[in-house]
Design an enzyme around this catalytic site. Structure first.
Site, PDB file in Angstrom:
ATOM      1  N   ASP A 127       7.551   2.174 -18.481  1.00  0.00           N
ATOM      2  CA  ASP A 127       7.522   0.721 -18.356  1.00  0.00           C
ATOM      3  C   ASP A 127       8.549   0.043 -19.265  1.00  0.00           C
ATOM      4  OD1 ASP A 127       6.612  -1.719 -17.502  1.00  0.00           O
ATOM      5  OD2 ASP A 127       5.035  -1.849 -19.005  1.00  0.00           O
ATOM      6  N   CYS A 181       1.402  -0.488   4.836  1.00  0.00           N
ATOM      7  CA  CYS A 181       0.773  -1.821   4.853  1.00  0.00           C
ATOM      8  C   CYS A 181       0.436  -2.252   6.290  1.00  0.00           C
ATOM      9  CB  CYS A 181       1.706  -2.870   4.234  1.00  0.00           C
ATOM     10  SG  CYS A 181       1.671  -2.904   2.440  1.00  0.00           S
ATOM     11  N   CYS A 184      -1.352  -5.706   7.853  1.00  0.00           N
ATOM     12  CA  CYS A 184      -2.184  -6.331   6.809  1.00  0.00           C
ATOM     13  C   CYS A 184      -1.375  -7.354   5.996  1.00  0.00           C
ATOM     14  CB  CYS A 184      -2.726  -5.225   5.899  1.00  0.00           C
ATOM     15  SG  CYS A 184      -3.675  -5.853   4.514  1.00  0.00           S
ATOM     16  N   CYS A 191      -3.852 -14.554  -2.419  1.00  0.00           N
ATOM     17  CA  CYS A 191      -3.339 -14.932  -3.747  1.00  0.00           C
ATOM     18  C   CYS A 191      -3.602 -16.428  -3.937  1.00  0.00           C
ATOM     19  CB  CYS A 191      -1.840 -14.637  -3.867  1.00  0.00           C
ATOM     20  SG  CYS A 191      -1.156 -15.280  -5.414  1.00  0.00           S
ATOM     21  N   CYS A 234      -4.080 -10.190 -14.045  1.00  0.00           N
ATOM     22  CA  CYS A 234      -4.771 -10.630 -12.835  1.00  0.00           C
ATOM     23  C   CYS A 234      -4.857  -9.439 -11.895  1.00  0.00           C
ATOM     24  CB  CYS A 234      -3.973 -11.760 -12.170  1.00  0.00           C
ATOM     25  SG  CYS A 234      -4.558 -12.185 -10.518  1.00  0.00           S
ATOM     26  N   CYS A 237      -4.637  -9.704  -6.215  1.00  0.00           N
ATOM     27  CA  CYS A 237      -3.937  -9.121  -5.056  1.00  0.00           C
ATOM     28  C   CYS A 237      -4.216  -7.629  -4.931  1.00  0.00           C
ATOM     29  CB  CYS A 237      -2.434  -9.403  -5.102  1.00  0.00           C
ATOM     30  SG  CYS A 237      -1.554  -8.552  -6.417  1.00  0.00           S
ATOM     31  N   CYS A 241      -6.801  -5.385  -1.599  1.00  0.00           N
ATOM     32  CA  CYS A 241      -6.013  -4.398  -0.835  1.00  0.00           C
ATOM     33  C   CYS A 241      -6.922  -3.297  -0.291  1.00  0.00           C
ATOM     34  CB  CYS A 241      -4.936  -3.799  -1.733  1.00  0.00           C
ATOM     35  SG  CYS A 241      -3.968  -2.529  -0.887  1.00  0.00           S
TER      36      CYS A 241
HETATM   37 FE1  SF4 Z   1      -0.207  -4.050   1.838  1.00  0.00          FE
HETATM   38 FE2  SF4 Z   1      -2.423  -3.960   0.340  1.00  0.00          FE
HETATM   39 FE3  SF4 Z   1      -1.094  -6.272   0.612  1.00  0.00          FE
HETATM   40 FE4  SF4 Z   1      -2.493  -5.256   2.663  1.00  0.00          FE
HETATM   41  S1  SF4 Z   1      -3.325  -6.007   0.714  1.00  0.00           S
HETATM   42  S2  SF4 Z   1      -0.399  -6.102   2.733  1.00  0.00           S
HETATM   43  S3  SF4 Z   1      -2.136  -3.049   2.395  1.00  0.00           S
HETATM   44  S4  SF4 Z   1      -0.346  -4.425  -0.381  1.00  0.00           S
END
Ligand code: SF4
Length: 309
Positions: A127, A181, A184, A191, A234, A237, A241
């Site tokens: 990092d 993804c 989705c 957010c 946070c 988001c 997922c």
């Molecule tokens: Fe991709 Fe996860 Fe966002 Fe859905 S919630 S768009 S799977 S990063």
């Protein structure tokens, strides 16, 4: 390419406690990535993270970091653990400061390889911003960069710390990750401060994690309205997922933090002085933020939670 060496490094990495490992060849990053990065800076989405504007050529080409480097080893360490639902801290800060824990593990890995190959030379990155770690994790096949801009693994979701070792040995590269993804858009839609933009872009100036961790300055009351329920970091988001909802949980004992600050209310934390702050948060990433900044975040949070303020 040396497949026995690759097998050996992988086995050692898993024994030491890493959860995923992948390999890529040291080379300049693709033109498309450079353009994406530069347009991000041009749009000023990085806010006051001015360090991202510096040493860009090095970030685009890891050969400049280590001219003898041949292979990038990308590593992921799962850090998921259950925390109270109303936690005002993101999950990763409830762990020991991962920088030193993971560095130690990488040093162990290097030592194990050196026993077999004494002329090994290696450079460690945890990092540090000198290397585009999510890009290399993707190239090494650890996962893909999701619409929430985080590296997502199929097994552990985005609950992973990434780190890299560049070595002066050729190891067969892995195939890049696959973007899973699909259609989705949960993270973008959920957010609460609209910090996520299509095309996997994050406007850091609105992002709660950036405001409470990276900015390291006293926030004004307008910025305070962005904090929602958090005082440091946070997870919003990440919580939504689907890959994180089905992620495997592997307790990494070396990262476990024995403190109980997660159970302290913001009202209680507001009463602490600097000495207590240092005591409560020593060995955590929170200790990297000035006390006044943290205290101001708490005040803003309480002001914007009227039922508690
Ligand atoms: Fe991709 Fe996860 Fe966002 Fe859905 S919630 S768009 S799977 S990063």
């Amino acid at each position: 390419m040396n497949s026995a060496l690759k097998k050996f490094i992988k086995e050692k990495a898993f024994q030491i406690g890493f959860d995923k490992i992948g390999f890529s060849k040291v080379s300049p990053v693709e033109e498309e990535i450079k353009k994406f990065y530069l347009s991000y800076l041009e749009r000023n989405y990085h806010g006051e993270m001015k360090y991202l504007e510096k040493n860009v050529e090095v970030r685009f080409n890891p050969e400049k970091l280590f001219p003898e480097g041949k292979t990038i080893i990308s590593l992921a360490t799962n850090y998921f653990s259950h925390i109270p639902e109303n936690s005002i801290f993101s999950r990763y800060v409830t762990k020991k400061d991962y920088h030193s824990v993971i560095r130690k593990k990488m040093e162990m890995l290097i030592e194990s390889i050196k026993k077999e190959i004494p002329n090994l030379k290696a450079k460690i990155f945890v990092d540090e911003g000198k290397i585009l770690e999510k890009y290399w994790a993707f190239k090494s096949g650890l996962g893909w960069i999701g619409k929430n801009t985080l590296l997502i693994t199929e097994e552990f979701g985005s609950w992973v710390f990434l780190s890299e070792i560049i070595i002066n040995l050729d190891v067969e590269p892995d195939l890049p990750g696959r973007d899973l993804c699909g259609e989705c858009r949960e993270c973008i839609e959920k957010c609460p401060v609209n910090a996520l933009i299509d095309d996997k872009l994050l406007d850091a100036r609105k992002c709660i994690s950036y405001l409470t961790i990276e900015k390291r300055k006293i926030l004004n009351s307008d910025e305070g309205k962005f904090l929602k329920k958090y005082v440091f970091g946070c997870d919003l988001c990440q919580n939504v997922c689907p890959w994180n909802k089905k992620a495997k949980i592997k307790q990494e004992e070396d990262l476990n933090f024995l403190g109980n600050f997660v159970d302290l209310s913001p009202e209680r934390l507001r009463k602490m002085d600097e000495e207590e702050f240092k005591k409560i948060f020593s060995n955590t990433v929170i200790s990297r933020v000035p006390f006044e900044v943290f205290k101001n975040n708490l005040n803003l949070l309480l002001k914007n939670l009227p039922h508690r303020g």
